[in-house]
Design a protein around this motif. Structure first.
Motif, PDB file in Angstrom:
ATOM      1  N   ALA A 185       0.830  -1.210   0.000  1.00 47.90           N
ATOM      2  CA  ALA A 185       0.000   0.000   0.000  1.00 47.90           C
ATOM      3  C   ALA A 185       0.859   1.253   0.000  1.00 47.90           C
ATOM      4  O   ALA A 185       1.993   1.262   0.496  1.00 47.90           O
ATOM      5  CB  ALA A 185      -0.915   0.012   1.227  1.00 47.90           C
ATOM      6  N   CYS A 235       0.502   5.489   0.954  1.00 47.13           N
ATOM      7  CA  CYS A 235      -0.376   6.427   1.663  1.00 47.13           C
ATOM      8  C   CYS A 235       0.236   7.823   1.602  1.00 47.13           C
ATOM      9  O   CYS A 235       1.408   8.011   1.885  1.00 47.13           O
ATOM     10  CB  CYS A 235      -0.566   5.972   3.100  1.00 47.13           C
ATOM     11  SG  CYS A 235      -1.631   7.068   4.013  1.00 47.13           S
ATOM     12  N   GLU A 238      -6.218   3.338   5.509  1.00 48.87           N
ATOM     13  CA  GLU A 238      -5.442   2.481   4.587  1.00 48.87           C
ATOM     14  C   GLU A 238      -4.999   1.190   5.264  1.00 48.87           C
ATOM     15  O   GLU A 238      -5.084   0.106   4.702  1.00 48.87           O
ATOM     16  CB  GLU A 238      -4.182   3.213   4.108  1.00 48.87           C
ATOM     17  CG  GLU A 238      -4.408   4.263   3.053  1.00 48.87           C
ATOM     18  CD  GLU A 238      -4.835   3.666   1.710  1.00 48.87           C
ATOM     19  OE1 GLU A 238      -4.653   2.452   1.495  1.00 48.87           O
ATOM     20  OE2 GLU A 238      -5.368   4.428   0.888  1.00 48.87           O
TER      21      GLU A 238
END
Ligand code: B12
Length: 215
Positions: free
Chosen positions: A196, A198, A207
């Motif tokens: 991920a 962010c 998130e």
């Protein structure tokens, strides 16, 4: 100007004028009027740091002033930190955080750590200039479910890739990764096989919850 706007303006001014006492006092004033610490960090202190970045970029101030501003920002965050903490007994999971090797920028990482701690995660902050093996070693030792790494410079982004590579080499499949920092982009994170990306502290908790719900 309302009371809330005044406090937000003071928080912003404290960072813009690198005034540590004002940062602490304004942070306490924010708590006195029950302002949400997350909002105070993002909309007050954070806005001050945005304008510092802008003035630095345009050559109006120099590194010592930026450093002084970052100290004011951290003093403010320090006041909020105990109030960000979730009172729940059970941790939602262990997170290893750090700034990648060769990089000493820490302010953004501190913001992210504060938000995650506030949401009930147990966060081990390894600090700055952290090698890939230190990230991996700490993740193993502490039983982490997530590694978060910050990189602020184009030259140090590669540290994030090395973390993903080392996890694969060590066949550690149950630790997810999340990356951020000024030079980091969703495209970069995808290209290195990170889990991920962010862009800011205010979004990190959401998130992470999405990321870990798929475990
Ligand atoms: C403050 C600062 C410093 C301070 C750092 C103090 C500290 N204790 O951290 C000092 C003065 C020490 C410094 C030094 C240097 N700096 Co500097 N610095 C900055 C500056 C102005 C602001 C960074 C900052 O703190 N922003 C505020 C925080 C809140 O925002 P943030 O870091 O982006 O973090 C947010 C998000 O990105 C995200 N996030 C961040 N990390 C993570 C991690 C995860 C896991 C997640 C999920 C999210 C996330 O959430 C955060 C909160 O919302 C930036 C300019 C900029 N626009 O970024 C330059 C900048 C990063 N610095 C730069 C440079 C070049 C340097 C030096 C090499 C300068 C020099 N010539 O000596 C040295 C670095 C030495 C080294 N080896 O690291 C360049 C990098 C250029 C590049 N593209 O590579 C920048 C971009 C300035 C510029 N435009 O030239 N710096």
């Amino acid at each position: 100007m309302g009371e809330k706007e005044e406090v937000l303006a003071s928080l912003r001014k404290a960072v813009e004028t690198w005034d540590i006492n004002l940062a602490r006092n304004a942070a306490e004033a924010a708590l006195d009027i029950n302002m949400d610490p997350c909002e105070a960090i993002e909309m007050g202190l954070g806005k001050g740091m945005d304008s510092i970045s802008d003035r630095f970029y345009h050559g109006k101030i120099f590194l010592p002033q930026v450093l002084a501003a970052s100290k004011a920002m951290e003093a403010g965050i320090g006041v909020f930190e105990p109030y960000l903490c979730d009172k729940s007994i059970h941790s939602k999971g262990v997170v290893i955080m750090g700034t990648v090797q060769g990089d000493i920028h820490e302010i953004g990482k501190h913001v992210v750590c504060a938000f995650l701690r506030g949401a009930g995660y147990t966060v081990f902050d390894l600090g700055k200039d952290v090698s890939p093996d230190e990230f991996i070693g700490a993740a193993r030792e502490k039983g982490a479910c997530l590694i978060g790494a910050s990189a602020l410079m184009t030259t140090t982004l590669v540290g994030q890739r090395r973390i993903v590579e080392r996890l694969k080499e060590e066949k550690i499949l149950d630790v997810k990764t999340i990356f951020g920092g000024a030079c980091c982009t969703p495209k970069w994170v995808e290209s290195i096989g990170g889990d991920a990306y962010c862009s800011c502290g205010a979004k990190v908790v959401a998130e992470v919850e999405i990321l870990l719900s798929g475990r």
